[in-house]
Design an enzyme around this catalytic site. Structure first.
Site, mmCIF file in Angstrom:
data_model
loop_
_atom_site.group_PDB
_atom_site.id
_atom_site.type_symbol
_atom_site.label_atom_id
_atom_site.label_comp_id
_atom_site.label_asym_id
_atom_site.label_seq_id
_atom_site.Cartn_x
_atom_site.Cartn_y
_atom_site.Cartn_z
ATOM 1 N N GLU A 1 0.818 -1.224 0.000
ATOM 2 C CA GLU A 1 0.000 0.000 0.000
ATOM 3 C C GLU A 1 0.849 1.271 0.000
ATOM 4 O O GLU A 1 0.631 2.189 0.788
ATOM 5 C CB GLU A 1 -0.954 -0.012 1.207
ATOM 6 C CG GLU A 1 -1.993 -1.111 1.128
ATOM 7 C CD GLU A 1 -3.023 -1.066 2.246
ATOM 8 O OE1 GLU A 1 -2.891 -0.234 3.164
ATOM 9 O OE2 GLU A 1 -3.969 -1.874 2.211
ATOM 10 N N GLU B 1 -5.686 -8.268 -0.489
ATOM 11 C CA GLU B 1 -6.405 -7.943 0.739
ATOM 12 C C GLU B 1 -7.855 -7.700 0.373
ATOM 13 O O GLU B 1 -8.161 -6.792 -0.409
ATOM 14 C CB GLU B 1 -5.834 -6.706 1.454
ATOM 15 C CG GLU B 1 -4.507 -6.936 2.153
ATOM 16 C CD GLU B 1 -4.087 -5.762 3.033
ATOM 17 O OE1 GLU B 1 -4.975 -5.111 3.625
ATOM 18 O OE2 GLU B 1 -2.879 -5.496 3.104
#
Length: 504
Positions: free
Chosen positions: A174, A293
């Site tokens: 991320e 995710e």
């Protein structure tokens, strides 16, 4: 019952082959995922290494093919060397992503041992937040090189003669997020990912690399981030990562059950962006997606804000899942299967205790959360070829979406086992919906079972003291006629698994 739905599938019209890694999961050094989750030294059911055997059995029941490790936000401040060698010599660190103390009782080698016991493979992430190229290539050498070099011989001195041969590596986590330690612009990250990836592949040319895509489709940089990162690293990376979580903070069940429509849109946009870069570069190479995710996550937010910092393995992100959540997870699994041609890996985040299908009590039992069941069903029965679903369904509008089909469904054909499995969710909160499935191209077939997950209370949960309040049954209503037409009743607010055996 005034509304009906219909699906036509044909064995010759195939979306793609399911890559088993689409049923992956995730273990991060966060909360009780590791300490109190997969590992609890002194637990009555712990093995000689301190791994909980009751948790291992539940993980095996999911048939998880790959597990991402060690993060997550954690990895962007992690020194992997802290977690190898004698445990007594390992440092305790301030873990800045989640503001805890990391004791480093479990590290890389122990996790690889756990993977062997769980029957799964590792998807390793390298730190591109506070660290970079050198540390990434050193970890690949420590893990995968046989012997005769500094890092490979260090691994051997730690008692691991044989290389771990980890194939799949994530280039950070991320990195577009301002919450991330060492977050970067798309240009900064794209160049670093490319150079780190090139160097890692010089150590082991057989590895596969996953570049960070957008952390969410709501990021202001989406999808420009994907376009820029791929423009800079296209020839080096093999997959692009995307993440998405859903919640029902407003208590709007109809809108919550429609959220996977947004997931479909997210996947479509990322694929389109990747294909644009491919066209721009006139490349023969196609980038696939790693949706590493995904889950429902919102129940624990208020609790987590109240936790004091700097403790070891506090109860963070411990969502207690409802039947409603299980239906959304089922829809998300169907979304992944509907793009099996391009989504080749996916990780439910996470596996134990932290927004997870498996929960434990320290010193006590382990149990299955509601979301365990659709995940297990898809993983166990959803292997093979995903067929193009032509669906006619009544629709509804919600706060955020229009034309949401009440029936969400997909079919998977396992030629080796001569089986077809239909996964279906009825989003209607008021009534059952008759569902006609045309399977005429397969010839004669018989119904093996029709599994249903349903509950009169959308907010019903499984807990330590009531672990079976939400569980599936095999009393679904389905019939098959001689023409290859399946008639099923999808009960209101239900997840359905209809398994068919083809006649030779």
């Amino acid at each position: 019952m005034t509304q009906r739905a219909k699906m036509i599938v044909d064995k010759d019209f195939i979306i793609g082959q399911v890559d088993d890694r689409i049923y992956g999961s995730f273990i991060e050094h966060l909360g009780r995922a590791v300490y109190g989750g997969i590992y609890e030294e002194g637990h009555p059911d712990a093995d000689e290494q301190g791994f909980r055997k009751d948790v291992l059995e539940l993980v095996k029941g999911l048939q998880v093919p790959i597990v991402r490790y060690p993060g997550g936000n954690f990895v962007s401040g992690y020194n992997w060397e802290d977690g190898v060698g004698p445990v007594a010599d390992r440092p305790r660190r301030l873990e800045l992503a989640w503001r805890t103390i990391e004791p480093n009782w479990i590290g890389f080698n122990e996790f690889m041992d756990w993977c062997g016991k769980a029957g799964t493979e590792a998807m390793m992430a390298v730190n591109l937040g506070t660290r970079g190229i050198d540390d990434a290539r050193n970890l690949v050498e420590y893990s995968n090189h046989a012997s005769g070099s500094y890092w490979s011989d260090l691994r051997r001195s730690h008692g691991y003669e044989t290389p771990h041969a980890v194939k799949t590596w994530c280039l950070g986590n991320e990195m577009d997020g301002p919450w991330q330690i060492g977050s970067k612009t798309a240009v900064e990250y794209g160049r670093l990912a490319n150079e780190a990836g090139k160097t890692m592949k010089l150590v082991d040319s057989g590895i596969e690399l996953v570049a960070c895509g957008s952390s969410s489709r709501t990021m202001s940089t989406f999808p420009e981030w994907e376009a820029t990162v791929l423009d800079l690293a296209y020839d080096t990376v093999d997959y692009l990562s995307i993440h998405q979580y859903f919640g029902n903070q407003k208590g709007d069940a109809k809108n919550f059950l429609a959220q996977s429509v947004g997931m479909d849109q997210f996947i479509h946009t990322v694929i389109s962006t990747a294909d644009y870069v491919q066209a721009k570069k006139r490349s023969k190479k196609k980038i696939h997606l790693s949706f590493d995710e995904w889950n429902v996550w919102f129940h624990s937010h208020d609790h987590d804000r109240k936790l004091d910092p700097w403790s070891i393995a506090p109860p963070q992100l411990e969502d207690v899942y409802t039947h409603e959540d299980a239906l959304v997870v089922g829809c998300m699994l169907i979304s992944l299967l509907k793009r099996a041609d391009r989504v080749k890996m996916a990780c439910m985040a996470q596996l134990v205790n932290v927004i997870a299908p498996i929960m434990t009590r320290n010193g006590g039992p382990a149990w299955k959360q509601t979301i365990y069941y659709p995940y297990m069903h898809a993983s166990v029965f959803g292997r093979g070829q995903v067929l193009v679903p032509l669906i006619q369904s009544p629709k509804y509008d919600s706060a955020d979406f229009t034309d949401v089909p009440y029936v969400e469904s997909v079919a998977v054909y396992n030629e080796e086992k001569s089986e077809v499995t239909v996964f279906a969710v009825n989003r209607s909160l008021e009534e059952a919906i008759p569902f006609e499935i045309d399977l005429r191209s397969f010839g004669a077939a018989s119904i093996v079972e029709h599994i249903v997950l349903e509950n009169d209370d959308l907010l019903a949960t499984n807990t330590e003291h009531r672990p079976d309040q939400v569980q599936p049954h095999a009393d679904g209503r389905s019939t098959m006629d001689a023409s290859g037409k399946l008639e099923s009743i999808l009960n209101k607010a239900s997840w359905n698994v209809i398994r068919l055996k083809l006649q030779s």
